[in-house]
Motif scaffolding. Sequence first.
Motif, mmCIF file in Angstrom:
data_model
loop_
_atom_site.group_PDB
_atom_site.id
_atom_site.type_symbol
_atom_site.label_atom_id
_atom_site.label_comp_id
_atom_site.label_asym_id
_atom_site.label_seq_id
_atom_site.Cartn_x
_atom_site.Cartn_y
_atom_site.Cartn_z
ATOM 1 N N ASN A 124 0.828 -1.212 0.000
ATOM 2 C CA ASN A 124 0.000 0.000 0.000
ATOM 3 C C ASN A 124 0.856 1.253 0.000
ATOM 4 N N ILE A 125 1.927 1.231 0.766
ATOM 5 C CA ILE A 125 2.813 2.396 0.819
ATOM 6 C C ILE A 125 3.453 2.654 -0.545
ATOM 7 N N ARG A 126 3.978 1.610 -1.159
ATOM 8 C CA ARG A 126 4.654 1.789 -2.453
ATOM 9 C C ARG A 126 3.668 2.200 -3.539
ATOM 10 N N THR A 127 2.450 1.663 -3.471
ATOM 11 C CA THR A 127 1.425 2.068 -4.431
ATOM 12 C C THR A 127 1.068 3.533 -4.245
ATOM 13 N N GLN A 128 0.945 3.953 -2.992
ATOM 14 C CA GLN A 128 0.641 5.354 -2.712
ATOM 15 C C GLN A 128 1.745 6.278 -3.231
ATOM 16 N N VAL A 129 2.988 5.888 -3.021
ATOM 17 C CA VAL A 129 4.119 6.684 -3.512
ATOM 18 C C VAL A 129 4.057 6.809 -5.029
ATOM 19 N N GLU A 130 3.851 5.693 -5.718
ATOM 20 C CA GLU A 130 3.785 5.714 -7.182
ATOM 21 C C GLU A 130 2.627 6.586 -7.668
ATOM 22 N N ASP A 131 1.470 6.453 -7.006
ATOM 23 C CA ASP A 131 0.307 7.255 -7.398
ATOM 24 C C ASP A 131 0.549 8.741 -7.156
ATOM 25 N N THR A 132 1.218 9.061 -6.062
ATOM 26 C CA THR A 132 1.500 10.466 -5.749
ATOM 27 C C THR A 132 2.393 11.090 -6.818
ATOM 28 N N ILE A 153 4.577 2.065 10.079
ATOM 29 C CA ILE A 153 4.574 1.857 11.524
ATOM 30 C C ILE A 153 5.963 1.530 12.060
ATOM 31 N N ASP A 154 6.972 1.494 11.182
ATOM 32 C CA ASP A 154 8.342 1.312 11.641
ATOM 33 C C ASP A 154 9.272 2.052 10.681
ATOM 34 N N GLN A 155 10.545 2.043 10.981
ATOM 35 C CA GLN A 155 11.512 2.803 10.191
ATOM 36 C C GLN A 155 11.549 2.348 8.741
ATOM 37 N N GLU A 156 11.508 1.036 8.513
ATOM 38 C CA GLU A 156 11.558 0.535 7.142
ATOM 39 C C GLU A 156 10.389 1.075 6.326
ATOM 40 N N GLU A 157 9.202 1.034 6.902
ATOM 41 C CA GLU A 157 8.018 1.491 6.180
ATOM 42 C C GLU A 157 8.031 2.998 5.991
ATOM 43 N N LEU A 158 8.438 3.736 7.018
ATOM 44 C CA LEU A 158 8.544 5.195 6.872
ATOM 45 C C LEU A 158 9.533 5.564 5.776
ATOM 46 N N HIS A 159 10.652 4.864 5.717
ATOM 47 C CA HIS A 159 11.635 5.149 4.673
ATOM 48 C C HIS A 159 11.082 4.788 3.297
ATOM 49 N N ALA A 160 10.316 3.692 3.219
ATOM 50 C CA ALA A 160 9.696 3.330 1.942
ATOM 51 C C ALA A 160 8.709 4.387 1.477
ATOM 52 N N SER A 161 8.112 5.096 2.414
ATOM 53 C CA SER A 161 7.187 6.178 2.096
ATOM 54 C C SER A 161 7.926 7.468 1.773
ATOM 55 N N TYR A 162 8.907 7.797 2.583
ATOM 56 C CA TYR A 162 9.545 9.119 2.513
ATOM 57 C C TYR A 162 10.634 9.239 1.452
ATOM 58 N N ILE A 163 11.561 8.285 1.439
ATOM 59 C CA ILE A 163 12.765 8.444 0.611
ATOM 60 C C ILE A 163 12.439 8.597 -0.878
ATOM 61 N N PRO A 164 11.578 7.750 -1.478
ATOM 62 C CA PRO A 164 11.296 7.940 -2.910
ATOM 63 C C PRO A 164 10.659 9.291 -3.223
ATOM 64 N N LEU A 165 9.804 9.771 -2.331
ATOM 65 C CA LEU A 165 9.170 11.070 -2.554
ATOM 66 C C LEU A 165 10.173 12.205 -2.373
ATOM 67 N N LYS A 166 11.020 12.089 -1.378
ATOM 68 C CA LYS A 166 12.073 13.094 -1.189
ATOM 69 C C LYS A 166 12.998 13.132 -2.399
ATOM 70 N N ASN A 167 13.333 11.954 -2.921
ATOM 71 C CA ASN A 167 14.196 11.889 -4.099
ATOM 72 C C ASN A 167 13.529 12.478 -5.338
ATOM 73 N N GLU A 168 12.197 12.504 -5.338
ATOM 74 C CA GLU A 168 11.455 13.096 -6.450
ATOM 75 C C GLU A 168 11.281 14.600 -6.287
ATOM 76 N N GLY A 169 11.820 15.157 -5.221
ATOM 77 C CA GLY A 169 11.780 16.605 -5.042
ATOM 78 C C GLY A 169 10.692 17.123 -4.128
ATOM 79 N N PHE A 170 9.903 16.254 -3.524
ATOM 80 C CA PHE A 170 8.906 16.714 -2.560
ATOM 81 C C PHE A 170 9.619 17.163 -1.284
ATOM 82 N N ASP A 171 9.230 18.324 -0.755
ATOM 83 C CA ASP A 171 9.908 18.836 0.424
ATOM 84 C C ASP A 171 8.959 19.176 1.571
ATOM 85 N N ALA A 172 7.679 18.835 1.430
ATOM 86 C CA ALA A 172 6.710 19.030 2.503
ATOM 87 C C ALA A 172 5.851 17.773 2.583
ATOM 88 N N PHE A 173 5.481 17.388 3.797
ATOM 89 C CA PHE A 173 4.797 16.122 4.004
ATOM 90 C C PHE A 173 3.682 16.278 5.037
#
Length: 262
Positions: A124-132, A153-173
């Motif tokens: 779900n997290i990776r799908t949300q990132v791709e859709d975003t 709910i843990d560091q791995e999942e937060l990083h799966a959510s945050y890092i790809p979006l940060k790498n895409e240039g998003f700077d607010a969450f």
Amino acid sequence: MQDCGHFSLISAPSNAQLPLYPVGYVARVEADITQINAVIQNHIIGAIMLNIDDAEKLLKMGLDTSYFGPNKLVITTSTIDDRSLPKYYLEKEVEVVTDFGPKFHVPRDRPVYLSQNKKERLWNIRTQVEDTIEMRQLLNGTSTKLIPLLKGIDQEELHASYIPLKNEGFDAFTYYTAQYFGNGRGNLSTDLITDVRVISTLPNIGYVMLIGVQSENIIRKLPPVVKAYAGLRFIKENCWNQPTMKDLGQSNLSQFPNSGGL
């Protein structure tokens, strides 16, 4: 429904230049003209948030963000009842956002819960990132900026959510907090504060907006990365047939000196 056009949580002149991202208190409103007119007439409230389904209801009434006037920063969010999420598939969500015309949108919410197994949560997290990322492309040419949701709910999942979006240039969450309160869960405010502090340690994160928390006691304990918080406090205390309006103690909320943006 009583007159609810007065509020004193956060002060900011409504004629100030609309800033880049929301800061301070963001008043959530429903598709109710009484509520909407109250926040329009209130010079303290500079930022307003509506659910995507409420935005669609207003569109069907012939209203878009122009109704709020030039001095209100309007945000829409996909953080709605899980049962309604399938209605707002990617193209539908883009259509509503494009037609309504908010300054900001919180996109592509998907359920991520402790009750799910880790594989389901990560999917779900990776799908949300791709859709975003795709939604940003589809909104190219509009004036709407996305403030993506952080999930996990843990560091791995937060990083799966945050890092790809940060790498895409998003700077607010954005981080949704309703799961910490109510519906038999009790008050998990300590867990919320702990989790937000973990979020504040994500690499180079500089802006987080919370949806759903407005307790002064909690807000005082949050890390500086939290710049804004959105909820129904104004509407609950002033528009839902409340007999009196409480003094909300602006001096206790000095962490958020402005209602509007930065």
